[in-house]
Design a protein around this motif. Sequence first.
Motif, short mmCIF file in Angstrom:
data_model
loop_
_atom_site.label_atom_id
_atom_site.label_comp_id
_atom_site.label_asym_id
_atom_site.label_seq_id
_atom_site.Cartn_x
_atom_site.Cartn_y
_atom_site.Cartn_z
N SER A 42 7.62 59.93 0.31
CA SER A 42 8.83 60.66 0.67
C SER A 42 10.09 59.98 0.12
O SER A 42 11.12 60.63 -0.03
CB SER A 42 8.94 60.79 2.20
N VAL A 43 10.00 58.69 -0.17
CA VAL A 43 11.05 57.93 -0.84
C VAL A 43 10.35 56.98 -1.81
O VAL A 43 9.16 56.72 -1.68
CB VAL A 43 11.94 57.13 0.14
N ALA A 44 11.09 56.44 -2.75
CA ALA A 44 10.49 55.53 -3.73
C ALA A 44 10.02 54.24 -3.05
O ALA A 44 10.70 53.71 -2.17
CB ALA A 44 11.50 55.21 -4.82
N VAL A 45 8.83 53.79 -3.45
CA VAL A 45 8.31 52.49 -3.02
C VAL A 45 8.12 51.65 -4.28
O VAL A 45 8.14 52.17 -5.40
CB VAL A 45 7.00 52.61 -2.22
N HIS A 46 7.92 50.36 -4.11
CA HIS A 46 7.74 49.48 -5.26
C HIS A 46 6.58 49.97 -6.12
O HIS A 46 5.57 50.44 -5.62
CB HIS A 46 7.50 48.04 -4.80
N GLU A 47 6.75 49.81 -7.41
CA GLU A 47 5.76 50.27 -8.39
C GLU A 47 4.36 49.69 -8.12
O GLU A 47 3.35 50.38 -8.29
CB GLU A 47 6.23 49.90 -9.80
N LEU A 48 4.28 48.43 -7.72
CA LEU A 48 2.98 47.83 -7.43
C LEU A 48 2.25 48.57 -6.32
O LEU A 48 1.04 48.76 -6.36
CB LEU A 48 3.13 46.35 -7.05
N ILE A 49 3.00 48.99 -5.31
CA ILE A 49 2.42 49.71 -4.18
C ILE A 49 2.06 51.13 -4.60
O ILE A 49 0.97 51.63 -4.29
CB ILE A 49 3.38 49.70 -2.98
N ALA A 50 2.95 51.77 -5.33
CA ALA A 50 2.71 53.15 -5.76
C ALA A 50 1.49 53.25 -6.68
O ALA A 50 0.76 54.24 -6.64
CB ALA A 50 3.94 53.71 -6.46
N GLN A 51 1.26 52.24 -7.51
CA GLN A 51 0.18 52.30 -8.50
C GLN A 51 -1.16 51.77 -7.98
O GLN A 51 -2.18 51.93 -8.63
CB GLN A 51 0.58 51.52 -9.75
N ARG A 52 -1.17 51.13 -6.80
CA ARG A 52 -2.42 50.56 -6.29
C ARG A 52 -3.35 51.67 -5.78
O ARG A 52 -2.96 52.49 -5.00
CB ARG A 52 -2.12 49.58 -5.14
N TRP A 53 -4.56 51.67 -6.28
CA TRP A 53 -5.60 52.53 -5.75
C TRP A 53 -6.93 51.83 -6.01
O TRP A 53 -6.95 50.74 -6.56
CB TRP A 53 -5.55 53.94 -6.35
#
Length: 196
Positions: free
Chosen positions: A9-20
Amino acid sequence: MQRKPATTSVAVHELIAQRWSPRAFDPDAKVSEEQLRALLEAARWAPSFGNTQPARFLVGRRGDAVFDRIHGTLTERNQDWAHRVGVLLAGLAVTRNEKGDIPYAEYGVALAAQNLVLQAVAEGLGAHQMAGFDPDALHQAFALPNDVRPVVTIAVGVQADAEVLGAQRLVERERGERSRIPLAEFALSEWGAPAF
């Protein structure tokens, strides 16, 4: 490397967004010693209750005996893909020290594991945390002391195309969308009352 950024819903740090948690890994690629050390340093600097530092990691590199012993404790479904990774780790909780029982030891391992996984993303690697292993078999395979509890296994490697998984259902799962419950169900001001 397949990217599956989180929808937030809002931007999060790239490391968190890309972790899967991928399952498709390149069976020929290696995790360098420097990358592996960086992962373990990130884990080492995780917070812990009263700085008790209960987390320990068994480190297996593809082709060595530690890797094989960790791999042998995984469920069959995890063994089917995890043999391709460069590194298998087992996260352990030391549950006692000279002062007695260590509170929240498993939580300390979880924090260390998350640091490790986020560092893997920063290193351009994929990491998959697994509960699908036999803790008793791991305990026995490494003759662990009674006050050491296996908590998690983690596969780390260089991602490959989903086709390496073979079975169509696995390929589709690897390429599928990520999902989470909505923030309104996750963050509450009271039970059943969304905070946002």
